[in-house]
Design a protein around this motif. Structure first.
Motif, PDB file in Angstrom:
ATOM      1  N   LEU A 101      59.732 -15.620  46.340  1.00 53.03           N
ATOM      2  CA  LEU A 101      58.494 -15.188  46.223  1.00 53.03           C
ATOM      3  C   LEU A 101      57.813 -15.441  47.644  1.00 53.03           C
ATOM      4  O   LEU A 101      58.071 -16.541  48.300  1.00 53.03           O
ATOM      5  CB  LEU A 101      57.992 -16.543  45.258  1.00 53.03           C
ATOM      6  CG  LEU A 101      58.310 -16.145  43.688  1.00 53.03           C
ATOM      7  CD1 LEU A 101      57.727 -17.413  42.973  1.00 53.03           C
ATOM      8  CD2 LEU A 101      57.329 -15.176  43.339  1.00 53.03           C
ATOM      9  N   PRO A 102      56.843 -14.688  48.004  1.00 55.22           N
ATOM     10  CA  PRO A 102      56.210 -14.884  49.312  1.00 55.22           C
ATOM     11  C   PRO A 102      55.247 -16.066  49.210  1.00 55.22           C
ATOM     12  O   PRO A 102      54.488 -16.405  48.090  1.00 55.22           O
ATOM     13  CB  PRO A 102      55.114 -13.691  49.393  1.00 55.22           C
ATOM     14  CG  PRO A 102      54.941 -12.992  47.903  1.00 55.22           C
ATOM     15  CD  PRO A 102      56.204 -13.400  47.233  1.00 55.22           C
ATOM     16  N   ARG A 103      55.264 -17.074  50.318  1.00 53.81           N
ATOM     17  CA  ARG A 103      54.364 -18.111  50.304  1.00 53.81           C
ATOM     18  C   ARG A 103      52.875 -17.714  50.686  1.00 53.81           C
ATOM     19  O   ARG A 103      52.727 -16.840  51.133  1.00 53.81           O
ATOM     20  CB  ARG A 103      54.856 -18.919  51.331  1.00 53.81           C
ATOM     21  CG  ARG A 103      54.305 -20.204  51.386  1.00 53.81           C
ATOM     22  CD  ARG A 103      55.084 -21.234  52.191  1.00 53.81           C
ATOM     23  NE  ARG A 103      54.609 -22.794  51.626  1.00 53.81           N
ATOM     24  CZ  ARG A 103      53.761 -23.333  52.540  1.00 53.81           C
ATOM     25  NH1 ARG A 103      53.126 -22.812  53.425  1.00 53.81           N
ATOM     26  NH2 ARG A 103      53.453 -24.567  52.180  1.00 53.81           N
ATOM     27  N   ARG A 144      61.325 -22.157  52.974  1.00 58.11           N
ATOM     28  CA  ARG A 144      61.060 -22.177  54.562  1.00 58.11           C
ATOM     29  C   ARG A 144      61.970 -21.364  55.414  1.00 58.11           C
ATOM     30  O   ARG A 144      61.855 -20.543  56.005  1.00 58.11           O
ATOM     31  CB  ARG A 144      60.489 -23.398  55.320  1.00 58.11           C
ATOM     32  CG  ARG A 144      59.852 -23.098  56.390  1.00 58.11           C
ATOM     33  CD  ARG A 144      59.201 -24.404  57.301  1.00 58.11           C
ATOM     34  NE  ARG A 144      58.420 -23.893  58.342  1.00 58.11           N
ATOM     35  CZ  ARG A 144      59.162 -24.352  59.628  1.00 58.11           C
ATOM     36  NH1 ARG A 144      60.174 -24.482  59.685  1.00 58.11           N
ATOM     37  NH2 ARG A 144      58.282 -23.817  60.487  1.00 58.11           N
ATOM     38  N   GLU A 145      63.230 -21.830  55.151  1.00 60.87           N
ATOM     39  CA  GLU A 145      64.222 -21.425  55.674  1.00 60.87           C
ATOM     40  C   GLU A 145      64.547 -19.902  55.445  1.00 60.87           C
ATOM     41  O   GLU A 145      65.057 -19.034  56.103  1.00 60.87           O
ATOM     42  CB  GLU A 145      65.701 -22.107  55.443  1.00 60.87           C
ATOM     43  CG  GLU A 145      66.956 -21.470  56.241  1.00 60.87           C
ATOM     44  CD  GLU A 145      68.199 -22.410  55.895  1.00 60.87           C
ATOM     45  OE1 GLU A 145      69.214 -21.934  56.272  1.00 60.87           O
ATOM     46  OE2 GLU A 145      67.908 -23.442  55.256  1.00 60.87           O
ATOM     47  N   HIS A 146      64.516 -19.620  54.120  1.00 57.66           N
ATOM     48  CA  HIS A 146      64.700 -18.387  53.537  1.00 57.66           C
ATOM     49  C   HIS A 146      63.613 -17.148  54.089  1.00 57.66           C
ATOM     50  O   HIS A 146      63.640 -16.189  54.797  1.00 57.66           O
ATOM     51  CB  HIS A 146      64.389 -18.265  52.014  1.00 57.66           C
ATOM     52  CG  HIS A 146      64.739 -16.985  51.548  1.00 57.66           C
ATOM     53  ND1 HIS A 146      65.824 -16.160  51.256  1.00 57.66           N
ATOM     54  CD2 HIS A 146      63.258 -16.104  51.014  1.00 57.66           C
ATOM     55  CE1 HIS A 146      65.170 -15.104  50.463  1.00 57.66           C
ATOM     56  NE2 HIS A 146      64.199 -15.046  50.403  1.00 57.66           N
ATOM     57  N   GLU A 147      62.188 -17.789  54.382  1.00 58.31           N
ATOM     58  CA  GLU A 147      61.400 -17.288  54.763  1.00 58.31           C
ATOM     59  C   GLU A 147      61.293 -16.710  56.248  1.00 58.31           C
ATOM     60  O   GLU A 147      61.046 -15.692  56.535  1.00 58.31           O
ATOM     61  CB  GLU A 147      59.653 -17.569  54.325  1.00 58.31           C
ATOM     62  CG  GLU A 147      59.482 -17.846  53.016  1.00 58.31           C
ATOM     63  CD  GLU A 147      58.323 -18.633  52.849  1.00 58.31           C
ATOM     64  OE1 GLU A 147      57.707 -19.394  53.704  1.00 58.31           O
ATOM     65  OE2 GLU A 147      57.634 -18.563  51.828  1.00 58.31           O
ATOM     66  N   GLN A 148      61.810 -17.684  57.119  1.00 63.46           N
ATOM     67  CA  GLN A 148      62.221 -17.393  58.329  1.00 63.46           C
ATOM     68  C   GLN A 148      63.158 -16.417  58.517  1.00 63.46           C
ATOM     69  O   GLN A 148      62.860 -15.601  59.438  1.00 63.46           O
ATOM     70  CB  GLN A 148      62.382 -18.789  59.040  1.00 63.46           C
ATOM     71  CG  GLN A 148      61.186 -19.754  59.400  1.00 63.46           C
ATOM     72  CD  GLN A 148      61.846 -21.072  60.058  1.00 63.46           C
ATOM     73  OE1 GLN A 148      62.966 -21.375  59.516  1.00 63.46           O
ATOM     74  NE2 GLN A 148      60.726 -21.579  60.643  1.00 63.46           N
ATOM     75  N   ASP A 149      64.353 -16.435  57.697  1.00 64.95           N
ATOM     76  CA  ASP A 149      65.309 -15.414  57.766  1.00 64.95           C
ATOM     77  C   ASP A 149      64.632 -13.980  57.677  1.00 64.95           C
ATOM     78  O   ASP A 149      64.820 -12.854  58.253  1.00 64.95           O
ATOM     79  CB  ASP A 149      66.346 -15.618  56.925  1.00 64.95           C
ATOM     80  CG  ASP A 149      67.163 -16.832  57.655  1.00 64.95           C
ATOM     81  OD1 ASP A 149      66.986 -17.228  58.557  1.00 64.95           O
ATOM     82  OD2 ASP A 149      67.772 -17.493  56.545  1.00 64.95           O
ATOM     83  N   GLU A 150      63.848 -13.906  56.526  1.00 65.62           N
ATOM     84  CA  GLU A 150      63.168 -12.733  56.091  1.00 65.62           C
ATOM     85  C   GLU A 150      62.121 -12.109  57.091  1.00 65.62           C
ATOM     86  O   GLU A 150      61.965 -11.061  57.203  1.00 65.62           O
ATOM     87  CB  GLU A 150      62.627 -12.729  54.703  1.00 65.62           C
ATOM     88  CG  GLU A 150      63.474 -13.214  53.588  1.00 65.62           C
ATOM     89  CD  GLU A 150      64.246 -11.935  53.223  1.00 65.62           C
ATOM     90  OE1 GLU A 150      63.420 -10.972  53.119  1.00 65.62           O
ATOM     91  OE2 GLU A 150      65.408 -12.033  52.852  1.00 65.62           O
ATOM     92  N   ASN A 151      61.472 -13.025  57.575  1.00 65.10           N
ATOM     93  CA  ASN A 151      60.076 -12.555  58.475  1.00 65.10           C
ATOM     94  C   ASN A 151      60.320 -12.793  59.879  1.00 65.10           C
ATOM     95  O   ASN A 151      59.481 -12.742  60.775  1.00 65.10           O
ATOM     96  CB  ASN A 151      58.945 -13.202  57.952  1.00 65.10           C
ATOM     97  CG  ASN A 151      58.643 -12.939  56.550  1.00 65.10           C
ATOM     98  OD1 ASN A 151      58.686 -12.052  56.050  1.00 65.10           O
ATOM     99  ND2 ASN A 151      58.217 -14.148  55.880  1.00 65.10           N
ATOM    100  N   ASN A 152      61.619 -12.939  60.262  1.00 63.33           N
ATOM    101  CA  ASN A 152      61.888 -13.111  61.891  1.00 63.33           C
ATOM    102  C   ASN A 152      61.260 -12.078  62.789  1.00 63.33           C
ATOM    103  O   ASN A 152      61.624 -10.961  62.617  1.00 63.33           O
ATOM    104  CB  ASN A 152      63.397 -13.360  61.983  1.00 63.33           C
ATOM    105  CG  ASN A 152      63.704 -13.759  63.495  1.00 63.33           C
ATOM    106  OD1 ASN A 152      62.896 -14.528  64.105  1.00 63.33           O
ATOM    107  ND2 ASN A 152      64.954 -13.223  63.886  1.00 63.33           N
ATOM    108  N   GLY A 153      60.548 -12.510  63.618  1.00 56.66           N
ATOM    109  CA  GLY A 153      59.972 -11.369  64.508  1.00 56.66           C
ATOM    110  C   GLY A 153      58.534 -10.439  63.936  1.00 56.66           C
ATOM    111  O   GLY A 153      58.188  -9.506  64.512  1.00 56.66           O
TER     112      GLY A 153
END
Length: 396
Positions: free
Chosen positions: A12-14, A334-343
């Motif tokens: 789910l998107p934060r 948060r870790e999952h979102e960082q992997d998904e949205n890196n850059g």
């Protein structure tokens, strides 16, 4: 937790933060041209430094503080008592060290002498370097209840004009004669210099009775949305056995106060009281983790309740354990979102998310907000967000 459930939760998107936000929910978006802001010198770091003139998004602040002192804040837990219990906080005192451990995005406006709770304005931060129209900093600041040392906040009103108009309606319904007229005159004096054109019509005595639906419905129909009134409406429907209308009222509240987890927390609590709604209750509670965590409630007990309703914690867990389990899931998301949205973020978006992370962790661990103010200011300043940095770091 089942693996499939965890995957759904992590995917789910934060939601964008109401504290460090890329956008405002339509219910709070008001054209900057209609805003009249009070400006005050807030950020003098020492008597030798020149203070910075900034806009405070609280319309008719003096009037608001007077009405709060007279009548209290409707919908609050610890600031509802009038008769002088609520003491205005001058803007010149809002950067006093006594407010260092208040949430860094809050501007204290008035405080209850009996409870210590504080009525505040919530200053949002925005990323104006993103590829979309960023809301103006001239938008009105929501009015919330919090306290020094408490982890969260309770939304009272989307702006000061709505809250003042509600105080008038409450006065109209509950006071008579000269006492009521004096309050209404205080409110009507200065109309037209505020932030909402729709509120510029003078309030007339007898308006609640004339509409004929009672105080609460008058406020919702003629003033604006208030989260506590939607909760009251939902509970009233439920007490009459009308489950469908109760849920509709709670769902409407979720849509009108974007970015505040407390509305979803109430929705989850409502679902938990109904039979065969366990999964819906769980999913509603988990929406709170998609919001800025301080917005899900006022106290650590509120946060622990959300953790249990979300099925991160067990019903028998104590508050400390429930908060730890909530933090564990928050970190995974948060870790999952960082992997998904890196850059995939602008400089200011990244700064806002980093600042939001510090605030979220502080509210879950009990860390004093005063201990993260400087670090948050440095994050903002490194991204060129000078006014946001100054606001967070104004208390030394």
């Amino acid at each position: 937790m089942k693996l499939s459930t965890m995957i759904i939760t992590l995917s789910l998107p934060r939601f964008t933060s109401c504290f460090v936000s890329r956008s405002i929910h339509p219910a709070t978006s008001i054209a900057a041209s209609s805003i009249s802001l009070q400006s005050s010198r807030l950020f003098g770091k020492s008597s030798d430094e020149e203070t910075e003139l900034i806009g405070v998004g609280v319309s008719r602040l003096d009037t608001l503080q007077t009405l709060l002192s007279e009548r209290g804040a409707p919908g609050s837990r610890g600031c509802s008592q009038g008769g002088g219990d609520i003491v205005p906080i001058p803007l010149s005192s809002s950067s006093s060290s006594e407010f260092k451990d208040l949430h860094p995005h809050l501007l204290p406006l008035a405080r209850s002498q009996s409870t210590g709770n504080v009525i505040c304005a919530l200053r949002r931060a925005y990323a104006d370097d993103a590829g979309y129209d960023s809301p103006s900093l001239a938008s009105p600041w929501p009015i919330v209840e919090s306290a020094v040392g408490l982890p969260g906040m309770r939304l009272l009103s989307l702006n000061s004009e709505h809250l003042m108009r509600r105080i008038c309606a409450d006065t109209d319904a509950n006071l008579e004669g000269d006492d009521a007229q004096r309050i209404l005159e205080l409110y009507n004096d200065g109309l037209g210099s505020g932030s909402l054109g729709a509120m510029d019509v003078p309030y007339e005595m007898g308006s609640v009775e004339k509409l004929g639906y009672g105080l609460e419905k008058y406020v919702l129909l003629r003033v604006g949305p208030f989260p506590d009134l939607y909760e009251t409406m939902a509970n009233q429907h439920l007490s009459r056995g009308d489950e469908e209308s109760s849920l509709i009222a709670a769902e409407a509240s979720n849509g009108k106060f974007g970015g505040f987890g407390s509305t979803f927390a109430f929705y989850a609590k409502l679902l938990s009281s109904l039979p065969n709604r366990e999964e819906e209750c769980r999913d509603a509670a988990r929406m709170c983790v998609r919001m800025p965590l301080p917005s899900m409630g006022l106290t650590v007990s509120d946060f622990a309740t959300v953790s249990k309703m979300a099925q991160y914690a067990d019903a028998a867990d104590n508050t400390e354990t429930a908060l730890q389990k909530l933090r564990d899931m928050y970190e995974k998301i948060r870790e999952h979102e960082q992997d998904e949205n890196n850059g995939d973020k602008s400089v200011k978006q990244t700064a806002m998310e980093d600042a939001n992370y510090l605030l979220d962790i502080a509210c879950l661990t009990g860390q004093k907000y005063g201990e993260v103010r400087e670090e948050i200011a440095n994050i903002y300043r490194s991204a060129g967000m000078e006014s946001d940095a100054d606001f967070a770091d104004r208390i030394q």
